[in-house]
Write an enzyme that holds these catalytic residues in place. Structure first.
Site, PDB file in Angstrom:
ATOM      1  N   GLU A 185       0.856  -1.189   0.000  1.00 21.91           N
ATOM      2  CA  GLU A 185       0.000   0.000   0.000  1.00 21.91           C
ATOM      3  C   GLU A 185       0.892   1.239   0.000  1.00 21.91           C
ATOM      4  OE1 GLU A 185      -3.171   0.190   2.869  1.00 21.91           O
ATOM      5  OE2 GLU A 185      -4.005  -1.736   2.265  1.00 21.91           O
ATOM      6  N   HIS A 232      -5.226   0.464  -2.052  1.00 21.70           N
ATOM      7  CA  HIS A 232      -5.608  -0.912  -1.741  1.00 21.70           C
ATOM      8  C   HIS A 232      -5.146  -1.791  -2.890  1.00 21.70           C
ATOM      9  CE1 HIS A 232      -9.128   0.100   1.215  1.00 21.70           C
ATOM     10  NE2 HIS A 232      -7.940   0.333   1.733  1.00 21.70           N
TER      11      HIS A 232
HETATM   12 ZN    ZN Z   1      -7.233   1.037   3.451  1.00 17.02          ZN
END
Ligand code: ZN
Length: 132
Positions: A23, A83
């Site tokens: 991420e 994400h």
């Molecule tokens: Zn998140």
């Protein structure tokens, strides 16, 4: 409520998120104009968890980023993160983070989708993103 972000800024986030194995995260700096938020600067901050399923910003980088923005008269108007292989909506972990950082959360996925959310009075509402 509307989040105004310039196309190159959004593209930069989507591009980095699209090729990262973990991420990615950072700040949206800018100004609030009443109900509207204008992003003027995007600043990536390292994800110290180095995880494909969670993020935490590197604390030193985080402070440096905020101080740098304040010198330019900008404030933290949002936080962004990506994400991987799941929709760009707040996870349970994100909802807890939103309580600590009650600004707009821009979430992107690694396929070019995105959404923005604002915590308000214990609820989270979606914020319109206007790409300019
Ligand atoms: Zn998140």
């Amino acid at each position: 409520m509307e989040l105004k972000i310039k196309r190159p800024h959004l593209s930069a986030i989507l591009e980095v998120a699209g090729r990262s194995e973990v991420e990615v995260c950072g700040f949206l700096f800018g100004k609030r104009e009443g109900d509207n938020i204008a992003v003027e600067e995007v600043r990536f901050v390292g994800n110290r968890l180095n995880s494909p399923a969670a993020f935490e910003m590197e604390p030193v980088e985080m402070v440096e980023a905020i101080e740098g923005a304040e010198k330019k008269g900008l404030e933290v108007v949002g936080i962004f993160h990506s994400h991987l292989k799941c929709p760009p909506r707040p996870s349970g972990r994100d909802l807890k983070g939103m309580e600590l950082w009650p600004v707009v959360w821009l979430i992107v996925d690694n396929e070019g989708n995105y959404g923005a959310y604002l915590p308000e009075g214990g609820k989270v509402r979606e914020v319109r993103v206007r790409v300019i």
